[in-house]
Enzyme design. Structure first.
Site, PDB file in Angstrom:
ATOM      1  N   HIS A  83      13.971  27.245   2.640  1.00 30.61           N
ATOM      2  CA  HIS A  83      14.015  25.897   2.056  1.00 30.61           C
ATOM      3  C   HIS A  83      14.960  26.034   0.867  1.00 30.61           C
ATOM      4  O   HIS A  83      14.613  26.668  -0.116  1.00 30.61           O
ATOM      5  CB  HIS A  83      12.591  25.506   1.643  1.00 30.61           C
ATOM      6  CG  HIS A  83      12.502  24.317   0.743  1.00 30.61           C
ATOM      7  ND1 HIS A  83      11.743  23.211   1.053  1.00 30.61           N
ATOM      8  CD2 HIS A  83      13.035  24.053  -0.473  1.00 30.61           C
ATOM      9  CE1 HIS A  83      11.829  22.327   0.074  1.00 30.61           C
ATOM     10  NE2 HIS A  83      12.596  22.812  -0.863  1.00 30.61           N
ATOM     11  N   HIS A 116      -0.265  13.652   4.373  1.00 27.40           N
ATOM     12  CA  HIS A 116      -0.972  13.636   3.082  1.00 27.40           C
ATOM     13  C   HIS A 116      -2.068  12.586   3.156  1.00 27.40           C
ATOM     14  O   HIS A 116      -1.959  11.604   3.894  1.00 27.40           O
ATOM     15  CB  HIS A 116      -0.025  13.286   1.937  1.00 27.40           C
ATOM     16  CG  HIS A 116       0.953  14.370   1.620  1.00 27.40           C
ATOM     17  ND1 HIS A 116       0.581  15.550   1.035  1.00 27.40           N
ATOM     18  CD2 HIS A 116       2.289  14.450   1.817  1.00 27.40           C
ATOM     19  CE1 HIS A 116       1.644  16.312   0.888  1.00 27.40           C
ATOM     20  NE2 HIS A 116       2.703  15.680   1.362  1.00 27.40           N
ATOM     21  N   HIS A 172       3.898  20.957   9.233  1.00 27.23           N
ATOM     22  CA  HIS A 172       2.792  21.387   8.372  1.00 27.23           C
ATOM     23  C   HIS A 172       1.500  20.865   8.968  1.00 27.23           C
ATOM     24  O   HIS A 172       1.301  19.659   9.041  1.00 27.23           O
ATOM     25  CB  HIS A 172       2.988  20.843   6.951  1.00 27.23           C
ATOM     26  CG  HIS A 172       4.272  21.292   6.327  1.00 27.23           C
ATOM     27  ND1 HIS A 172       4.366  22.435   5.586  1.00 27.23           N
ATOM     28  CD2 HIS A 172       5.525  20.774   6.378  1.00 27.23           C
ATOM     29  CE1 HIS A 172       5.626  22.607   5.193  1.00 27.23           C
ATOM     30  NE2 HIS A 172       6.354  21.600   5.666  1.00 27.23           N
ATOM     31  N   LEU A 173       0.644  21.775   9.406  1.00 23.81           N
ATOM     32  CA  LEU A 173      -0.588  21.350  10.076  1.00 23.81           C
ATOM     33  C   LEU A 173      -1.812  21.454   9.160  1.00 23.81           C
ATOM     34  O   LEU A 173      -2.914  21.093   9.569  1.00 23.81           O
ATOM     35  CB  LEU A 173      -0.789  22.131  11.372  1.00 23.81           C
ATOM     36  CG  LEU A 173       0.354  21.997  12.397  1.00 23.81           C
ATOM     37  CD1 LEU A 173       0.007  22.694  13.697  1.00 23.81           C
ATOM     38  CD2 LEU A 173       0.717  20.532  12.656  1.00 23.81           C
ATOM     39  N   ARG A 174      -1.611  21.950   7.939  1.00 20.50           N
ATOM     40  CA  ARG A 174      -2.615  21.871   6.860  1.00 20.50           C
ATOM     41  C   ARG A 174      -3.881  22.688   7.064  1.00 20.50           C
ATOM     42  O   ARG A 174      -4.741  22.694   6.186  1.00 20.50           O
ATOM     43  CB  ARG A 174      -3.020  20.405   6.588  1.00 20.50           C
ATOM     44  CG  ARG A 174      -1.855  19.476   6.274  1.00 20.50           C
ATOM     45  CD  ARG A 174      -1.122  19.884   5.038  1.00 20.50           C
ATOM     46  NE  ARG A 174      -0.135  18.879   4.633  1.00 20.50           N
ATOM     47  CZ  ARG A 174       1.000  19.162   4.018  1.00 20.50           C
ATOM     48  NH1 ARG A 174       1.300  20.421   3.713  1.00 20.50           N
ATOM     49  NH2 ARG A 174       1.832  18.202   3.664  1.00 20.50           N
ATOM     50  N   ASN A 198       2.411  27.413   4.433  1.00 18.12           N
ATOM     51  CA  ASN A 198       1.888  26.982   3.119  1.00 18.12           C
ATOM     52  C   ASN A 198       0.476  26.389   3.254  1.00 18.12           C
ATOM     53  O   ASN A 198       0.204  25.261   2.860  1.00 18.12           O
ATOM     54  CB  ASN A 198       2.833  25.972   2.445  1.00 18.12           C
ATOM     55  CG  ASN A 198       2.979  24.677   3.207  1.00 18.12           C
ATOM     56  OD1 ASN A 198       2.832  24.659   4.424  1.00 18.12           O
ATOM     57  ND2 ASN A 198       3.248  23.591   2.509  1.00 18.12           N
ATOM     58  N   ASP A 217       9.667  18.372   9.890  1.00 18.41           N
ATOM     59  CA  ASP A 217       9.043  18.586   8.570  1.00 18.41           C
ATOM     60  C   ASP A 217       7.811  17.677   8.420  1.00 18.41           C
ATOM     61  O   ASP A 217       7.520  17.158   7.341  1.00 18.41           O
ATOM     62  CB  ASP A 217      10.039  18.343   7.432  1.00 18.41           C
ATOM     63  CG  ASP A 217       9.545  18.930   6.106  1.00 18.41           C
ATOM     64  OD1 ASP A 217       8.508  19.626   6.095  1.00 18.41           O
ATOM     65  OD2 ASP A 217      10.194  18.669   5.070  1.00 18.41           O
ATOM     66  N   HIS A 242       9.491  23.051  12.621  1.00 18.02           N
ATOM     67  CA  HIS A 242       9.127  22.897  11.201  1.00 18.02           C
ATOM     68  C   HIS A 242       8.079  21.805  11.033  1.00 18.02           C
ATOM     69  O   HIS A 242       8.395  20.626  10.994  1.00 18.02           O
ATOM     70  CB  HIS A 242      10.373  22.554  10.385  1.00 18.02           C
ATOM     71  CG  HIS A 242      10.170  22.609   8.900  1.00 18.02           C
ATOM     72  ND1 HIS A 242      11.177  22.991   8.030  1.00 18.02           N
ATOM     73  CD2 HIS A 242       9.089  22.358   8.116  1.00 18.02           C
ATOM     74  CE1 HIS A 242      10.718  22.952   6.791  1.00 18.02           C
ATOM     75  NE2 HIS A 242       9.449  22.564   6.812  1.00 18.02           N
ATOM     76  N   ASP A 296       8.914  28.582   2.778  1.00 16.82           N
ATOM     77  CA  ASP A 296       8.888  27.130   2.880  1.00 16.82           C
ATOM     78  C   ASP A 296       9.056  26.421   1.540  1.00 16.82           C
ATOM     79  O   ASP A 296      10.014  26.645   0.850  1.00 16.82           O
ATOM     80  CB  ASP A 296       7.602  26.694   3.568  1.00 16.82           C
ATOM     81  CG  ASP A 296       7.607  25.204   3.802  1.00 16.82           C
ATOM     82  OD1 ASP A 296       8.605  24.730   4.364  1.00 16.82           O
ATOM     83  OD2 ASP A 296       6.663  24.529   3.400  1.00 16.82           O
TER      84      ASP A 296
END
Lengths: 442, 326
Positions: A180, A310, A63-65, A95, A306, A61, A153
């Site tokens: 989620h 940012h 987030h690699l954006r 996402n 997770d 899990h 997600d």
């Protein structure tokens, strides 16, 4: 490719109940042997004395954006951050912008992952087109292109009917459906756990029940459909009790927990530190205790980060308006050793099982074992190294860590993916002739 | 500059009972200034203060402005509309720009809980929280407490009930912290949908019915009912709220003792409070407003490094060692 010989470390591999000092030989991208074996001619010898050698960690899990927010993270920086954290593989949540909801998007992530030449990157496809919770995405084509699971997600599947269909349809492809768990009307506008701290800080709370209502819904739908539901980032004691209830009845439910939910509580939000803001939120000590127990007894199957980078501008603002999430790839191992292994809640073999063996098994991925013939995905870490977290030194582009400045125990030393060393930190390396070289990651 | 209160006033949670008493005691001599023909003393002469109001406010902003002007500070008012904020400037950039203009103090009102602390952590000027989201409104809490103290003297053991929307009220939080630190017994009364779920952990008594609260209390602090709570579904209607929770003459008449009535304003007459109560003999609502200026003068004076024991002297001349020119 030169064979790699990991010499003199403690081999910890719960997949074969291995926990002893020995050598590990890697050749042709596979584990070629272990135990009291000699280094073959031409092998790159890495001295692992005092270090733990284990199957590579797998983060199901993160987030690699990319695509969409390459200013915050790319697949390449994310994969390097993973390698620096001891992870040999990560699963990227869908996402992105555009949403990873079709075979072309899945294929793009696979290719970018291969180009990164760091940790392996496996895409997770969306459950619904555009993560909109309406129309089922093309699971079959996405799996064909390399997706290993599906999830909407951060946009929880509100419709029970859609979740039911997803669980049924996913059975054909033998992939988990990751949810989620968040009942959106109960959590709307919430910025932290609902309780005494939210009441004092004047922040809108998210009650534990917002998660638990969806946990039991998903467990019941798994019972109805026989599908495999995997519950993302569990954060409450009640969720643990519900999962236990489901497992006792043989329902096909698995679950993950994040290092931050095992180590921090809502108290951390005092002072309005936006690096303590994530969803699900940090809960209470009672929840942390229950989650620790659940990781130990297997009610919760595995640990996932997770990882959610940012931009610092986005976090540097009023608490309620700041985005959710923290980076986790480069602190996960140390947070777990410091908070679970050192105090005696978890053994090293159990830790390796929750971070490597079980993720590989549940998501049907290569690795997760040091058995001869397994994929040569290996983590080497120093179980006793004390270090001060300095987020500015992360390989990730993200700096949003609540652990910045904290002193933690345990640190990745070397990461091998498919037989190639992709990360190494200050390990003395011996060449074939026995001369010592001190190679430090550049 | 840092005085006996520290650099900022962000909330009453951070203050000790002693510090709260100090502010109230310092406010006493300042009350008299507002009664003079020439309502001005030079205590903060040369100080520049920015009143940074990201949220609409009439009473609090004017009260602060009077307090500043009566202490001879130079003030600038910034409201969110018509400023760089409306052009999308972030709070952190606003803070940096203010700092660059070398100001001494900022009074901030903001819709986000924690905004005052956010600012205080990033600038060296003194920051006074004039209300941050649903967190705290410390000067309102202080003026409520000063008004209660005027009537009761020592607040130890006095029974005060805060009525209404506790969940969304920064005034309620500041009152609960301040009153409990001074030894008062505090209760809350309102529909459970407008009380925090964890209210029992605040160490306050809870009344589900206003009749029970009136039976128990010596003073009621009646909070404003914000109408957007009804559209958000917290309560069905203002009509029902008045019938079930309204502080009415009939309900007060049934009480065994006279009950002091406070309201932080602005009032919804006929909703949370009836007009004959608000305008009645036991209402101290206007005394609260008068006390507001004195309390804010005390806070400004103390944060600027003024010596509490010199507050009386500061009225006539300088509290900061400057020569007397009045």
């Amino acid at each position: 490719m030169k064979p790699v010989f990991l010499q003199g470390g403690t081999l910890v591999d719960p997949s074969q109940r291995l926990n002893e000092v020995g050598n590990l030989l890697i050749a042709d991208g596979e584990i070629a042997g272990f135990g009291r074996i000699e280094a073959p001619d031409g092998a790159e010898v890495i001295d692992c004395e005092g270090l733990v050698v284990s199957p590579g960690f797998i983060d199901v899990h993160c987030h690699l954006r990319e695509p969409g927010r390459e200013d915050v993270e790319t697949i390449a920086t994310g994969a390097r951050a993973a390698a620096a954290g001891g992870f040999t593989a990560v699963c990227a949540m869908p996402n992105t912008d555009p949403v990873t909801d079709n075979q072309a998007a899945v294929g793009f992530i696979v290719r970018q992952g291969q180009r990164a030449k760091a940790a392996r990157v496996y895409p997770i496809g969306a459950i619904s087109v555009g993560q909109e919770g309406k129309v089922l995405a093309e699971f079959g084509e996405m799996v064909g292109a390399g997706a290993v699971a599906v999830s909407d997600d951060g946009k929880p599947v509100a419709s029970a009917q859609l979740m039911r269909t997803a669980l049924e349809y996913a059975r054909t492809f033998r992939i988990p459906v990751i949810d989620h768990c968040e009942e959106p009307t109960l959590s709307a506008g919430g910025a932290m756990n609902e309780g005494i701290v939210s009441a004092q800080l004047g922040l809108k709370g998210i009650p534990a029940e917002a998660e638990e209502i969806m946990v039991i819904r998903d467990i019941l739908l798994a019972r109805l459909t026989g599908g495999h539901v995997h519950l993302a980032h569990m954060s409450t004691k009640g969720s643990v009790e519900l999962i236990r209830w489901g497992k006792e009845r043989g329902i096909n439910v698995t679950a993950e927990v994040c290092p931050h939910h095992l180590s921090l509580t809502e108290e951390r939000v005092k002072g309005y530190d936006t690096n303590a803001k994530m969803n699900p939120p940090l809960r209470t000590q009672k929840d942390v205790d229950a989650l620790r127990e659940a990781v130990k007894d297997g009610t919760i199957d595995l640990v996932a980060t997770d990882h959610a980078p940012h931009h610092y501008d986005e976090k540097e603002r009023e608490f309620a308006d700041a985005p959710n999430g923290i980076v986790g790839l480069e602190t996960a191992l140390a947070v777990l050793i410091t908070n679970l292994v050192e105090p005696g809640h978890l053994t090293f073999p159990d830790l390796v099982d929750r971070m490597a063996c079980t993720p590989a098994r549940l998501f049907n991925l290569p690795g997760g074992s040091l058995k001869r013939g397994s994929a040569a995905d290996v983590s080497v870490f120093d179980p006793g190294a004390r270090w001060k977290v300095d987020a500015s030194q992360f390989a990730s582009k993200g700096r949003n860590s609540p652990y910045n400045g904290m002193t933690l125990v345990g640190r990745p030393a070397c990461t091998v993916v498919a037989g190639s060393v992709v990360f190494r930190s200050g390990i003395p390396v011996r060449g074939r002739e026995g001369e010592r070289m001190n190679r430090v990651r550049g | 500059m840092t005085g006996t209160l520290g650099k900022d006033l962000l909330g009453l949670e951070e203050l000790t009972g002693e510090q709260i008493r100090l502010i109230l005691d310092t406010a006493e001599p300042f009350k008299e200034i507002s009664e003079r023909a020439i309502k001005k003393v030079p205590a903060l002469r040369g100080s520049t203060i920015v009143n940074l109001f990201f949220e609409n406010s009439t009473r609090t902003r004017i009260s602060f402005e009077f307090a500043e002007k009566r202490l001879s500070a130079d003030t600038v008012n910034v409201s969110a509309s018509g400023s760089s904020v409306s052009k999308g400037e972030t709070l952190v950039d606003t803070a940096r720009n203010l700092e660059a203009m070398r100001i001494d103090m900022v009074v901030i009102r903001h819709s986000a809980s924690g905004a005052a602390k956010f600012l205080a952590d990033r600038i060296q000027s003194n920051v006074i929280n004039a209300g941050d989201g649903t967190h705290e409104h410390p000067t309102q809490g202080l003026l409520d407490i000063l008004t209660l103290r005027d009537k009761f003297g020592d607040l130890k053991g006095r029974r005060i009930c805060i009525c209404g929307d506790i969940l969304h009220s920064r005034v309620a939080r500041s009152n609960i912290w301040g009153l409990t630190k001074l030894g008062a017994e505090v209760a809350v009364c309102g529909p459970r949908s407008l009380l925090p779920n964890a209210i029992d952990e605040f160490g306050v008594r809870i009344f589900d019915r206003i009749e029970e609260a009136i039976e128990w209390a010596e003073a009621l602090n009646v909070l404003r009912l914000q109408f957007e709570r009804m559209t958000a579904g917290y309560i069905p209607s203002a009509r029902e709220y008045n019938r079930v929770f309204g502080v009415t003459r009939e309900r007060l008449d049934r009480a065994r003792r006279d009950i002091l009535i406070l309201h932080p304003g602005p009032m919804n007459r006929g909703v949370e409070i009836d007009s004959d109560v608000a305008d009645g003999p036991h209402s101290v609502i206007l005394a609260q407003v008068t006390n507001g200026v004195a309390v804010r003068m005390a806070v400004l004076y103390l944060l600027a490094g003024g010596k509490p024991e010199l507050a009386e002297a500061a009225k006539g001349g300088s509290g900061r060692g400057r020569e007397d020119r009045e």
